[in-house]
Write a protein that holds these residues in place. Sequence first.
Motif, PDB file in Angstrom:
ATOM      1  N   ARG A   1       0.861  -1.178   0.000  1.00 11.40           N
ATOM      2  CA  ARG A   1       0.000   0.000   0.000  1.00 11.40           C
ATOM      3  C   ARG A   1       0.897   1.228   0.000  1.00 11.40           C
ATOM      4  N   ASN A   2       0.609   2.136  -0.894  1.00 12.48           N
ATOM      5  CA  ASN A   2       1.438   3.321  -1.096  1.00 12.48           C
ATOM      6  C   ASN A   2       0.918   4.427  -0.185  1.00 12.48           C
ATOM      7  N   GLN A   3       1.504   4.527   1.006  1.00 15.20           N
ATOM      8  CA  GLN A   3       1.025   5.485   1.996  1.00 15.20           C
ATOM      9  C   GLN A   3       1.194   6.928   1.550  1.00 15.20           C
ATOM     10  N   ARG A   4       2.277   7.203   0.847  1.00 13.67           N
ATOM     11  CA  ARG A   4       2.521   8.575   0.391  1.00 13.67           C
ATOM     12  C   ARG A   4       1.459   8.986  -0.625  1.00 13.67           C
ATOM     13  N   ALA A   5       1.171   8.098  -1.578  1.00 18.13           N
ATOM     14  CA  ALA A   5       0.135   8.397  -2.554  1.00 18.13           C
ATOM     15  C   ALA A   5      -1.236   8.465  -1.890  1.00 18.13           C
ATOM     16  N   ALA A   6      -1.478   7.564  -0.942  1.00 21.17           N
ATOM     17  CA  ALA A   6      -2.768   7.546  -0.254  1.00 21.17           C
ATOM     18  C   ALA A   6      -3.000   8.842   0.515  1.00 21.17           C
ATOM     19  N   ALA A   7      -1.937   9.379   1.112  1.00 23.44           N
ATOM     20  CA  ALA A   7      -2.076  10.626   1.864  1.00 23.44           C
ATOM     21  C   ALA A   7      -2.503  11.776   0.958  1.00 23.44           C
ATOM     22  N   SER A   8      -2.100  11.734  -0.296  1.00 21.47           N
ATOM     23  CA  SER A   8      -2.421  12.830  -1.218  1.00 21.47           C
ATOM     24  C   SER A   8      -3.903  12.862  -1.578  1.00 21.47           C
ATOM     25  N   ARG A  12       1.205   6.202 -10.280  1.00 22.10           N
ATOM     26  CA  ARG A  12       1.845   5.558  -9.131  1.00 22.10           C
ATOM     27  C   ARG A  12       1.130   4.253  -8.798  1.00 22.10           C
ATOM     28  N   ALA A  13       1.908   3.233  -8.517  1.00 17.92           N
ATOM     29  CA  ALA A  13       1.323   1.995  -8.017  1.00 17.92           C
ATOM     30  C   ALA A  13       0.762   2.284  -6.636  1.00 17.92           C
ATOM     31  N   PHE A  14      -0.513   2.015  -6.441  1.00 21.82           N
ATOM     32  CA  PHE A  14      -1.219   2.420  -5.223  1.00 21.82           C
ATOM     33  C   PHE A  14      -1.433   1.254  -4.262  1.00 21.82           C
ATOM     34  N   SER A  15      -1.792   0.091  -4.830  1.00 18.32           N
ATOM     35  CA  SER A  15      -2.115  -1.064  -3.990  1.00 18.32           C
ATOM     36  C   SER A  15      -1.833  -2.340  -4.763  1.00 18.32           C
ATOM     37  N   LEU A  16      -1.365  -3.362  -4.050  1.00 17.97           N
ATOM     38  CA  LEU A  16      -1.221  -4.695  -4.633  1.00 17.97           C
ATOM     39  C   LEU A  16      -1.713  -5.714  -3.614  1.00 17.97           C
ATOM     40  N   ILE A  17      -2.695  -6.502  -4.032  1.00 21.97           N
ATOM     41  CA  ILE A  17      -3.278  -7.519  -3.167  1.00 21.97           C
ATOM     42  C   ILE A  17      -3.181  -8.864  -3.874  1.00 21.97           C
ATOM     43  N   ASN A  37      13.429  14.731  -5.700  1.00 24.99           N
ATOM     44  CA  ASN A  37      12.198  14.398  -6.424  1.00 24.99           C
ATOM     45  C   ASN A  37      11.104  13.813  -5.544  1.00 24.99           C
ATOM     46  N   ARG A  38      11.344  13.708  -4.255  1.00 22.48           N
ATOM     47  CA  ARG A  38      10.345  13.135  -3.360  1.00 22.48           C
ATOM     48  C   ARG A  38      10.631  13.558  -1.939  1.00 22.48           C
ATOM     49  N   SER A  39       9.558  13.819  -1.177  1.00 19.12           N
ATOM     50  CA  SER A  39       9.685  14.069   0.246  1.00 19.12           C
ATOM     51  C   SER A  39       9.673  12.737   0.969  1.00 19.12           C
ATOM     52  N   PRO A  40      10.218  12.659   2.167  1.00 15.15           N
ATOM     53  CA  PRO A  40      10.166  11.402   2.915  1.00 15.15           C
ATOM     54  C   PRO A  40       8.742  10.900   3.052  1.00 15.15           C
ATOM     55  N   ALA A  41       8.553   9.590   2.932  1.00 13.06           N
ATOM     56  CA  ALA A  41       7.222   8.973   2.995  1.00 13.06           C
ATOM     57  C   ALA A  41       6.659   9.093   4.394  1.00 13.06           C
ATOM     58  N   PRO A  42       5.312   9.268   4.529  1.00 13.15           N
ATOM     59  CA  PRO A  42       4.710   9.295   5.860  1.00 13.15           C
ATOM     60  C   PRO A  42       4.768   7.919   6.498  1.00 13.15           C
ATOM     61  N   SER A  43       4.696   7.884   7.790  1.00 12.48           N
ATOM     62  CA  SER A  43       4.719   6.617   8.506  1.00 12.48           C
ATOM     63  C   SER A  43       3.389   5.906   8.341  1.00 12.48           C
ATOM     64  N   SER A  44       3.407   4.592   8.547  1.00 11.87           N
ATOM     65  CA  SER A  44       2.166   3.801   8.429  1.00 11.87           C
ATOM     66  C   SER A  44       1.237   4.138   9.581  1.00 11.87           C
ATOM     67  N   PRO A  45      -0.088   3.960   9.341  1.00 12.95           N
ATOM     68  CA  PRO A  45      -1.044   4.277  10.427  1.00 12.95           C
ATOM     69  C   PRO A  45      -0.942   3.253  11.530  1.00 12.95           C
TER      70      PRO A  45
END
Length: 479
Positions: free
Chosen positions: A37-44, A152-157, A471-479
């Motif tokens: 799960r792409n937390q950085r993309a999800a936050a956007s 962006r790849a958002f999710s893989l299940i 080209n990218r900010s640090p990724a947010p932490s997982s919930p």
Amino acid sequence: MSFSPQYSPATDHTRLGDLFYDVVEPARFPQHILRYRNQRAAASVGLDTLTDEEWIEHFGRFSPLPGSLPHPLALRYHGHQFRQYNPDLGDGRGFLFAQLRDTNGRLLDLGTKGSGRTPWSRGGDGRLTLKGGVREILAASMLEALGVDTSRAFSLIETGEKLDRHDEPSPTRSAVLVRLGHSHIRIGTFQRLAAHAETAAIGSLITYVLETYYPELTVPEGDSGALVLFEAVCERVARTGAQWMAAGFVHGVLNTDNIAITGESFDYGPWRFLPRFEPGFTAAYFDHQGLYAYGRQPAALGWNLARLAECLLEFAPHTGLTEILSRFPARYEAELDAAWIRRLGVAPCDEHSDRALRQAVTLFMEESGIPFDALPFDWFGGGSSAERAAASPRAPIYQRSDFAPVRTLLETRTPAAGVTLAHPYFAGNTPCTMLIDTVETLWTQLAEHDDWGALEAKLAQIDEMAVALGNRSPAPSSP
């Protein structure tokens, strides 16, 4: 559901009407194992606060996101595949699942791959291999890290089914992928309407695309907007194509159905990154003529844009469309200069100097056979990295007489604004790369040992590089 305050659902695509899509049902899978799960993309888009169970409910079982599309939509389009027209295309194993606005108000799509059969499956099973999903994650992550305008790849299940494929060992594991992208409208969308003589629908689509994806552009009173749109698409496609070239990326299948109307790069199948600067390098094993080889990608993009122009002839004069298209090569060259200046991490100068640097660097890379990513890594920031380059394992290459003029050009350049060579990434001797051997090694760990640690480590390395390159900010932490 645990949506963040940034969550802003939309249904804009339905404004186009059912001529553009078919309502479909997602496949039902025996298992749902969340692998990515792409937390950085999800936050956007306000989805980073979902629990894993909620995430699976939406991106594995495809329960609608509140306020967005009530049902998945399989999009309709045609396309030229390796320059042969195919009227039997369309979303055959994917659909538009939802639309959301990001924190900047930009409309984004959540589209799927491997989510089941649709009216456009053409006998296929509508599924995706787990390996295909992992490859898309790697391609999208690497491209974004290198500054390419990409989905962006958002999710893989992982879905628990065993798939048979003729081009890889079977049976193989299956998965469903979700990507986050800036529109799934493509050149092939226009081509389908033109093929069916749906002139009024083309006009509606021109208006929709301009209003939705190019709101900053002004259309003259009483004008169809076709020339304004075509100019904008040519600019975006030239920029993305140039970014691929500076990244050493070979898409592999530059068919018209794979060219988004926003210019954003998407849909990664038989992609490759170059080991060395080789214009004839081809990604797809089935591209027997090398039509989409690395060095032929700009021509392929220009050819595809010409197909878009053909679809607009009812709404714009032939001379106007031809004039815009004739400017594509020069526009691409200017974008290529800019892309390489960014890849080298140096401040832009004047057009002549930037082009001279780009041409000198790429010519040396091609003639010397140095690994593609090595020189941009060793000399990132220009003259400020001369000492780093002298301590590099590639230092003997930089002592060659034919590198002397390149060195002179590099040493006169200063780092671009925001470049920080003190980042730990630059303390190493080896750049982060994504060559096919790496991809296969990562897959072997997954396929034979179900070991996801190597993939996670690689993605962390890509994140580190992205931050180092600015080209990218640090990724947010997982919930």
